[in-house]
Design an enzyme around this catalytic site. Structure first.
Site, short mmCIF file in Angstrom:
data_model
loop_
_atom_site.label_atom_id
_atom_site.label_comp_id
_atom_site.label_asym_id
_atom_site.label_seq_id
_atom_site.Cartn_x
_atom_site.Cartn_y
_atom_site.Cartn_z
N GLU A 1 0.18 -1.38 5.77
CA GLU A 1 1.19 -0.85 6.68
C GLU A 1 0.95 0.63 6.95
O GLU A 1 1.21 1.12 8.05
CB GLU A 1 2.59 -1.06 6.11
N ASP B 1 0.84 -1.20 0.00
CA ASP B 1 0.00 0.00 0.00
C ASP B 1 0.88 1.25 0.00
O ASP B 1 2.06 1.21 0.36
CB ASP B 1 -0.95 0.01 1.20
#
Length: 413
Positions: free
Chosen positions: A149, A87
């Site tokens: 994350e 991400d």
């Protein structure tokens, strides 16, 4: 061993690394995108599939996904995991964020170039290089591309809860080729809601101004807590001290109304071995309790900010890896061979990362080492240097060979 590293690294062209990174950057994977990281995970899986490397998608909640790959060892060696997140933060004000390009100096620009699609690609190609060269490790080499994350670390938590284990993990967050990070501070974002009594501004003596109550709290933070935190230090370069940041404040309705509510949001980072999560929390609660005892009109409720909440049972704990552990020494030794100088061993090069989950809850040795400029991450100038990526690729290959073990008589067919 050096010859094997060079043999494996020579199977990968810089143009391949650049092309694959650009393709991954073109796939949006920031919050607000449906099934946020899944398309990025599929791209990485297809990359491994083309090379004949075992890989799979692990679906998570909300349609999001991790991607894993493994070069199985022949036995008798240690397992190493290379871990990165798929991400990114949104494009924000970055032009051409999802249309990557090389500048005149050869640096690659785009959202996620350093944080951390570029490092993801380098870690993936470490497996690919060993596979192409026909080199067999004794222990397993695992790639883990994890989701979320930048949010709540559900991907790293899933790794832990599914029981994936390694003797050591290298998290490929950007440290630059010349630094290895072995420590992270603990992190919590906290909401403080101050309650007042709303009345007309002309009758303010009959009300309680929540903004004024927040100001009392802020004064204690600045004059008492911050000086204490400045003294809480762990002796590691670039690690600093404990901190509290007053990040955002809002309150009231209009100038002629006494503010009935005020919200203050703070960032609190605490040091391993010196402070605990519970102690950090209690320290702030003690300030609230004291101010209420001094004036019962002072009312404040404290809670974890919604964007900082993890799955039940998990918090952003600090992480420290023993500087004398094998993963530190072996990575440093192989990075020195690849780049010509031994990287500095430092504390936190940037913010919190998934080492906090993998070490504390997964029980694995963890360091952070990866290509990229941390100061450019999340900015409109995010970039990565392909030459640095190639140097770190060699460091990863050498580290895998030494940590996992290699019998040079065992070569893949």
């Amino acid at each position: 061993m050096t010859d094997l590293v060079k043999t494996a690294a020579a199977t990968v062209l810089k143009q391949e690394i650049v092309y694959s990174t650009m393709e991954l950057i073109r796939i949006p994977s920031y919050w607000g995108i449906p099934n946020q990281e899944t398309e990025a995970a599929k791209y990485l899986k297809a990359l491994f599939d083309r090379e004949g490397i075992e890989s799979w998608i692990d679906p998570l909640e909300e349609g999001r996904s991790n991607v894993l790959a493994k070069l199985p060892g022949t036995g008798g060696g240690r397992t190493l995991m290379l871990c990165g997140h798929t991400d990114t933060v949104p494009p924000y004000d970055m032009e051409c964020a999802l249309d990557p390009y090389l500048d005149e100096e050869g640096k690659l620009h785009g959202r996620g170039a350093s944080d951390m699609k570029g490092p993801d690609i380098v870690m993936a190609y470490a497996l690919i290089a060993l596979k192409r060269a026909g080199i067999k490790l004794k222990g397993d080499l695992i790639f883990a591309g994890v989701a979320d994350e930048e949010g709540h670390s559900m991907g790293a938590i899933d790794i832990v809860e599914k029981g994936y284990k390694a003797d050591a993990v290298i998290v490929g967050e950007p440290t630059g080729k010349n630094k290895i990070s072995i420590a992270r501070k603990g992190l919590e974002w906290i909401d403080l809601k101050f309650k007042g009594v709303k009345v007309h501004g002309g009758m303010q003596d009959q009300g309680v101004n929540a903004i004024e109550m927040a100001n009392r709290f802020i004064n204690v933070i600045l004059t008492e807590l911050k000086p204490k935190l400045a003294e809480r230090v762990v002796d590691l370069p670039e690690f600093g001290h404990s901190t509290v940041n007053l990040g955002r404040i809002e309150g009231g309705d209009q100038p002629s109304t006494v503010a009935g509510e005020c919200l203050l949001q703070i960032d609190r980072r605490w040091m391993p071995g010196i402070e605990t999560y519970e102690g950090m929390w209690q320290e702030i609660q003690d300030i609230i309790d004291r101010l209420h005892a001094e004036d019962e009109r002072f009312q404040c409720e404290m809670s974890v900010h919604k964007e900082s909440r993890m799955k039940d049972g998990y918090v952003h704990l600090p992480a420290v890896q023993d500087i004398d552990s094998d993963i530190v020494k072996i990575t440093r030794r192989n990075a020195e061979k690849a780049i010509g100088r031994a990287p500095d061993v430092v504390g936190s090069v940037g913010g919190w990362d998934d080492t906090g989950i993998l070490k504390n809850y997964g029980g694995m040795d963890c360091i952070t080492y990866g290509p990229g400029d941390k100061t450019a991450c999340h900015t409109k100038h995010e970039y990565i240097d392909p030459d640095e990526m190639m140097a770190v690729l060699e460091a990863y290959i050498g580290t895998a060979l030494e940590f996992c073990g290699c019998d040079q008589s065992l070569r893949a067919e």
